[in-house]
Design a protein around this motif. Structure first.
Motif, PDB file in Angstrom:
ATOM      1  N   ASP A  80      48.701  41.874  82.165  1.00 42.42           N
ATOM      2  CA  ASP A  80      48.158  41.283  80.785  1.00 42.42           C
ATOM      3  C   ASP A  80      49.213  41.694  79.821  1.00 42.42           C
ATOM      4  OD1 ASP A  80      45.882  40.595  81.768  1.00 42.42           O
ATOM      5  OD2 ASP A  80      44.899  42.387  81.660  1.00 42.42           O
ATOM      6  N   ILE A  81      50.334  42.373  79.826  1.00 42.51           N
ATOM      7  CA  ILE A  81      51.311  42.704  78.610  1.00 42.51           C
ATOM      8  C   ILE A  81      51.790  41.450  78.109  1.00 42.51           C
ATOM      9  CG2 ILE A  81      53.254  43.812  78.062  1.00 42.51           C
ATOM     10  CD1 ILE A  81      52.564  45.929  79.952  1.00 42.51           C
ATOM     11  N   PRO A  82      52.129  40.488  78.712  1.00 44.58           N
ATOM     12  CA  PRO A  82      52.606  39.472  78.063  1.00 44.58           C
ATOM     13  C   PRO A  82      51.630  38.771  77.458  1.00 44.58           C
ATOM     14  CG  PRO A  82      53.632  39.392  80.196  1.00 44.58           C
ATOM     15  CD  PRO A  82      52.820  40.328  80.067  1.00 44.58           C
ATOM     16  N   PHE A  83      50.546  38.696  77.951  1.00 44.50           N
ATOM     17  CA  PHE A  83      49.544  37.822  77.277  1.00 44.50           C
ATOM     18  C   PHE A  83      48.729  38.493  76.178  1.00 44.50           C
ATOM     19  CE2 PHE A  83      44.694  37.537  77.835  1.00 44.50           C
ATOM     20  CZ  PHE A  83      44.506  36.428  77.383  1.00 44.50           C
ATOM     21  N   LEU A  84      48.944  40.054  76.393  1.00 45.34           N
ATOM     22  CA  LEU A  84      48.491  40.640  75.229  1.00 45.34           C
ATOM     23  C   LEU A  84      49.361  40.554  73.871  1.00 45.34           C
ATOM     24  CD1 LEU A  84      47.112  43.745  76.991  1.00 45.34           C
ATOM     25  CD2 LEU A  84      45.719  42.307  75.580  1.00 45.34           C
ATOM     26  N   VAL A  85      50.737  40.767  74.282  1.00 48.65           N
ATOM     27  CA  VAL A  85      51.818  40.570  73.364  1.00 48.65           C
ATOM     28  C   VAL A  85      51.674  39.227  72.713  1.00 48.65           C
ATOM     29  CG1 VAL A  85      54.234  40.251  72.981  1.00 48.65           C
ATOM     30  CG2 VAL A  85      53.384  42.214  74.471  1.00 48.65           C
ATOM     31  N   ASN A  86      51.484  38.272  73.178  1.00 49.06           N
ATOM     32  CA  ASN A  86      51.348  37.155  72.277  1.00 49.06           C
ATOM     33  C   ASN A  86      49.906  36.909  71.581  1.00 49.06           C
ATOM     34  OD1 ASN A  86      53.734  36.046  73.749  1.00 49.06           O
ATOM     35  ND2 ASN A  86      52.390  34.992  75.492  1.00 49.06           N
ATOM     36  N   GLN A  87      49.149  37.538  72.136  1.00 50.51           N
ATOM     37  CA  GLN A  87      47.554  37.592  71.388  1.00 50.51           C
ATOM     38  C   GLN A  87      47.959  38.291  69.996  1.00 50.51           C
ATOM     39  OE1 GLN A  87      44.814  39.334  73.586  1.00 50.51           O
ATOM     40  NE2 GLN A  87      43.668  37.372  73.781  1.00 50.51           N
ATOM     41  N   PHE A  88      48.639  39.458  69.994  1.00 53.01           N
ATOM     42  CA  PHE A  88      49.063  40.293  68.993  1.00 53.01           C
ATOM     43  C   PHE A  88      49.948  39.690  67.984  1.00 53.01           C
ATOM     44  CE2 PHE A  88      48.406  44.095  71.921  1.00 53.01           C
ATOM     45  CZ  PHE A  88      46.915  44.130  71.584  1.00 53.01           C
ATOM     46  N   VAL A  89      50.810  39.028  68.572  1.00 54.87           N
ATOM     47  CA  VAL A  89      52.143  38.218  67.645  1.00 54.87           C
ATOM     48  C   VAL A  89      51.267  37.253  66.696  1.00 54.87           C
ATOM     49  CG1 VAL A  89      53.889  36.688  67.576  1.00 54.87           C
ATOM     50  CG2 VAL A  89      54.061  38.546  69.035  1.00 54.87           C
TER      51      VAL A  89
ATOM     52  N   ARG B 112      48.228  37.118  66.207  1.00 56.11           N
ATOM     53  CA  ARG B 112      47.296  37.761  64.924  1.00 56.11           C
ATOM     54  C   ARG B 112      47.958  38.250  63.804  1.00 56.11           C
ATOM     55  NH1 ARG B 112      44.925  42.858  64.852  1.00 56.11           N
ATOM     56  NH2 ARG B 112      45.199  43.363  66.898  1.00 56.11           N
ATOM     57  N   PHE B 113      48.797  38.853  63.957  1.00 53.42           N
ATOM     58  CA  PHE B 113      49.808  39.501  62.851  1.00 53.42           C
ATOM     59  C   PHE B 113      50.426  38.464  62.218  1.00 53.42           C
ATOM     60  CE2 PHE B 113      50.054  43.573  65.809  1.00 53.42           C
ATOM     61  CZ  PHE B 113      49.091  44.134  65.284  1.00 53.42           C
ATOM     62  N   ASN B 114      50.786  37.205  62.864  1.00 57.27           N
ATOM     63  CA  ASN B 114      51.187  35.962  62.216  1.00 57.27           C
ATOM     64  C   ASN B 114      50.424  35.650  61.294  1.00 57.27           C
ATOM     65  OD1 ASN B 114      54.072  35.638  62.792  1.00 57.27           O
ATOM     66  ND2 ASN B 114      53.498  34.595  64.741  1.00 57.27           N
ATOM     67  N   ARG B 115      49.231  35.605  61.638  1.00 58.35           N
ATOM     68  CA  ARG B 115      48.042  34.951  60.695  1.00 58.35           C
ATOM     69  C   ARG B 115      47.859  36.013  59.467  1.00 58.35           C
ATOM     70  NH1 ARG B 115      45.017  34.221  65.111  1.00 58.35           N
ATOM     71  NH2 ARG B 115      43.943  35.903  64.961  1.00 58.35           N
ATOM     72  N   GLU B 116      47.547  37.360  60.202  1.00 54.79           N
ATOM     73  CA  GLU B 116      47.338  38.413  59.024  1.00 54.79           C
ATOM     74  C   GLU B 116      48.336  38.544  57.860  1.00 54.79           C
ATOM     75  OE1 GLU B 116      44.353  40.909  61.797  1.00 54.79           O
ATOM     76  OE2 GLU B 116      46.196  41.596  61.188  1.00 54.79           O
ATOM     77  N   GLN B 117      49.618  38.331  58.237  1.00 55.70           N
ATOM     78  CA  GLN B 117      50.833  38.867  57.388  1.00 55.70           C
ATOM     79  C   GLN B 117      51.545  37.362  57.025  1.00 55.70           C
ATOM     80  OE1 GLN B 117      53.494  41.834  59.343  1.00 55.70           O
ATOM     81  NE2 GLN B 117      51.524  42.737  60.129  1.00 55.70           N
ATOM     82  N   GLY B 118      51.093  36.346  57.263  1.00 55.83           N
ATOM     83  CA  GLY B 118      51.731  35.235  56.866  1.00 55.83           C
ATOM     84  C   GLY B 118      52.999  35.158  57.259  1.00 55.83           C
ATOM     85  N   LYS B 119      53.295  35.562  58.539  1.00 54.34           N
ATOM     86  CA  LYS B 119      54.741  35.407  59.064  1.00 54.34           C
ATOM     87  C   LYS B 119      54.660  34.287  60.007  1.00 54.34           C
ATOM     88  CE  LYS B 119      56.289  39.931  58.069  1.00 54.34           C
ATOM     89  NZ  LYS B 119      56.959  41.296  58.465  1.00 54.34           N
ATOM     90  N   SER B 120      55.918  33.955  60.755  1.00 51.14           N
ATOM     91  CA  SER B 120      56.101  33.009  61.693  1.00 51.14           C
ATOM     92  C   SER B 120      56.956  33.118  62.632  1.00 51.14           C
ATOM     93  CB  SER B 120      56.546  31.576  61.004  1.00 51.14           C
ATOM     94  OG  SER B 120      57.774  31.898  60.356  1.00 51.14           O
ATOM     95  N   ILE B 121      56.767  34.698  63.216  1.00 55.62           N
ATOM     96  CA  ILE B 121      57.349  35.115  64.473  1.00 55.62           C
ATOM     97  C   ILE B 121      57.107  34.142  65.758  1.00 55.62           C
ATOM     98  CG2 ILE B 121      57.508  37.085  65.843  1.00 55.62           C
ATOM     99  CD1 ILE B 121      58.497  37.754  63.068  1.00 55.62           C
ATOM    100  N   GLU B 122      58.023  33.540  66.381  1.00 55.96           N
ATOM    101  CA  GLU B 122      58.069  33.141  67.359  1.00 55.96           C
ATOM    102  C   GLU B 122      57.347  33.457  68.824  1.00 55.96           C
ATOM    103  OE1 GLU B 122      59.110  29.810  67.557  1.00 55.96           O
ATOM    104  OE2 GLU B 122      59.982  29.491  65.804  1.00 55.96           O
ATOM    105  N   GLY B 123      57.768  34.763  68.708  1.00 57.08           N
ATOM    106  CA  GLY B 123      57.268  35.614  70.005  1.00 57.08           C
ATOM    107  C   GLY B 123      57.971  36.658  70.360  1.00 57.08           C
ATOM    108  N   VAL B 124      58.202  37.175  71.465  1.00 57.61           N
ATOM    109  CA  VAL B 124      58.843  38.396  71.935  1.00 57.61           C
ATOM    110  C   VAL B 124      60.101  37.550  72.873  1.00 57.61           C
ATOM    111  CG1 VAL B 124      59.049  40.511  73.175  1.00 57.61           C
ATOM    112  CG2 VAL B 124      57.165  40.114  71.392  1.00 57.61           C
TER     113      VAL B 124
END
Lengths: 484, 129
Positions: free
Chosen positions: A339-348, A350-362
């Protein structure tokens, strides 16, 4: 994309009349073959003239839209196709304006029966042999089956806000709908940060009390006397300072769900009181002579092994049986690493949305690092790690350099193997990992970490020096002299 | 009386679910005039119904509408005459003249004999004028 095909005329069969127009490679396919191709494919295809009137409409288009070809030909395409993309967002219009094809855009149409049919569409400019634009072509695919299959695949992988790819978690997810539908008391067991409150909220949201309140209280965070008044409320004059009535959490959760987090932490005296409420479904606020209805569903949770607590005499057996009616055990993150990659993508996301950033991923190496960790703080710790990584990165990919330094130090320690003494290197790596983990568990407090490891503070610092570890900033309340 | 029409570029908008423009007309005895224009949010059936009802219209003429969307609009108390196609002027003229026949303006695939059993026939039995 451009189509240079014989215009389809008033119907697919009329293509043979256009002798002066050719396919893009110059060869003129036999009209019967063109008919057969268009009629045999499962994608809907129609073409329009510059007035947006339909000039051809294949059999699949009839099937998907429910509109017979003879009624479609000559009508304005949007009135036949009736898709969510018709109007200002018309893809065919965009293609004819820009000359660029639209590929695989998703939307829905409303068929003749009033049903929404999910579709994807692609468009192309339609030119004659001389290169003149003579209209446009649109193909569309019915995605109903794809969506149905996706829904079937998702079944058992999602419940409310919780989703998982892990077999151990999916067993939990499969039982949650029936748990939510019942009114039984639920006990959620799991390590800190494993999502116990998320499960409690999901059970509440999917149950018959969803329209009522969800009230949570952390029983481990309050001293006994305060916890009692928080739970049951009090009446004016119940004690010094009680200047007006105050409803407790049982009253606030009336008609809804009361989530008793860390129930394993409550004192024996309060356990007795809680047992009575669970048995009689009534309680008395402090200072009251009248009892009130406990119209709540109880979901309790703890990170402790309650059965062991009962054996050790720290938790009442009768209360244990009262709360352990339906039991849900959440696996720790280290037992559901898929579940880790899946959760990481979810968090990325969400934080992109909340912080107005455009991080591609990990980045791949950082993801491998995250998957390899044991995550004592579980999902919450992973979430915090990603949030922390966001602080130092505005765009692009999160890499290992964005992860906490103490983790990277442990990794460096693990990777540095002495070829002359591999056993010593392995031992050193284990020591380094144990020290860093102990620091993490003890809020970065060196003295507490040394105590946990069973070594004297000076030995601890000698080991740190020998292993070349960079210690994290000190924990709160630590004295200034405890340094190597 | 007032009636509302979901429109796009001078014609009935092809799909009510995503329509954003509503024209409200005042219909008299063999005449009509535009009373107001509303901009509505797509895919928000209740808000659409509220806006139209506020304008004074009790009937909405529109193109295709999914069953779920149309049911929500009707649930707010607005009559929906769906699966119509054609120029706004022609439809308004026909309504003003009385005896509005939805089959005359039926969308392709929703004509006489089809609409009654299909979804596109639901709610098209209204008579204007």
């Amino acid at each position: 994309m451009e189509l240079r095909l014989a215009p389809l005329g008033a119907s697919v069969g009329a293509m043979e009349e256009s002798r002066n127009q050719r396919w893009v490679d110059g060869a003129e396919p036999p009209p019967a073959a063109r008919d057969a191709i268009l009629e045999s494919i499962s994608d809907g295809v129609f073409t329009v003239d510059p007035e947006w009137k339909i000039v051809s409409f294949n059999r699949a288009a009839e099937g998907i839209t429910g509109v017979p070809r003879e009624e479609a030909i000559g009508r304005i395409c949007s009135e036949v196709f009736r898709s969510s993309m018709c109007g200002p967002d018309c893809s065919l219009r965009e293609t004819l304006r820009t000359g660029r094809a639209v590929i695989g855009r998703s939307g829905f149409i409303v068929d003749a029966e009033g049903e929404r049919i999910p579709i994807s569409i692609s468009t192309a400019v339609w030119r004659d042999a001389a290169g003149n634009v003579v209209g446009g072509a649109e193909t569309f695919r019915d995605l109903s089956e794809v969506q149905e299959l996706r829904r079937e695949l998702d079944q058992g992988q999602r419940f409310g806000e919780i989703s998982s790819r892990s077999p151990s978690m999916r067993r939990v997810l499969r039982m949650l709908p029936s748990v939510a539908a019942s009114s039984s008391t639920v006990l959620v067991l799991g390590e800190t940060g494993s999502g116990k409150e998320l499960v409690a909220r999901a059970i509440h949201a999917a149950g018959s009390r969803a329209s009522g309140p969800f009230v949570a209280i952390n029983c481990g965070a309050l001293p006994d006397s305060l916890l009692e008044s928080e739970l049951f409320g009090y009446k004016v004059g119940a004690f010094t300072g009680a200047q007006r009535d105050k409803p407790g959490r049982f009253a606030l959760a009336r008609g809804g769900t009361l989530f008793l987090d860390e129930i394993g932490e409550i004192s024996p005296a309060l356990q007795v009181r809680l047992l009575r409420v669970l048995q009689e479904r009534r309680y008395e606020p402090l200072g009251s002579v009248e009892s009130e209805d406990a119209d709540v569903r109880i979901v309790a949770a703890t990170h402790r092994d309650l059965a062991a607590e009962v054996k050790a005499g720290r938790f009442r057996e009768d209360l244990y049986y009262r709360v352990n009616v339906v039991r849900i055990e959440l696996p720790p993150l280290r037992r559901r690493k898929e579940d880790i990659p899946f959760l990481v993508n979810q968090f990325v996301a969400r934080f992109n949305r909340e912080q107005g950033k455009s991080i591609e991923g990990v980045a791949a190496d950082a993801m491998s690092f995250l998957v390899a960790r044991d995550w004592p703080g579980n999902v919450r710790e992973l979430e915090n790690a990603i949030e922390r990584a966001f602080v130092g990165c505005d765009a692009g990919w999160l890499g290992i350099e964005h992860l906490p330094e103490e983790w990277r130090a442990a990794r460096r320690g693990r990777e540095s193997v002495d070829p002359l003494d591999p056993l010593k290197s392995a031992r050193d790596n284990l020591d380094a990992a144990a020290i860093l983990a102990a620091l993490e568990r003890n809020g970065k407090n060196r003295a507490a970490a040394a105590r946990e490891l069973g070594v004297h503070k000076s030995t601890f610092f000698r080991m740190v020096r020998r292993l070349g570890l960079e210690l994290p900033a000190k924990g709160a309340g630590e004295e200034a002299d405890d340094r190597p | 009386m007032k009636i509302a029409l979901a429109v796009w570029e001078g014609r009935i908008a092809p799909l009510l679910d995503v329509a954003t423009e509503i024209v409200v007309i005042e219909v008299g005895d063999s005449y009509w005039s535009e009373a107001s224009r509303l901009v509505v949010e797509p895919d928000a059936p209740r808000r659409l119904a509220d806006s139209v009802l506020e304008s004074g219209a009790r009937v909405l003429l529109c193109g295709a509408a999914s069953l779920c969307f149309a049911d929500e609009v009707r649930g707010e108390g607005l009559q929906v005459v769906a699966f119509l196609a054609g120029a706004v002027d022609s439809i308004a003229d026909a309504w003003a003249q009385g005896g509005f026949d939805p089959d005359r303006f039926a969308m392709p695939g929703c004509g006489r004999g089809q609409g009654r059993r299909l979804g596109c026939g639901r709610g098209r039995a209204a008579r204007g004028g």
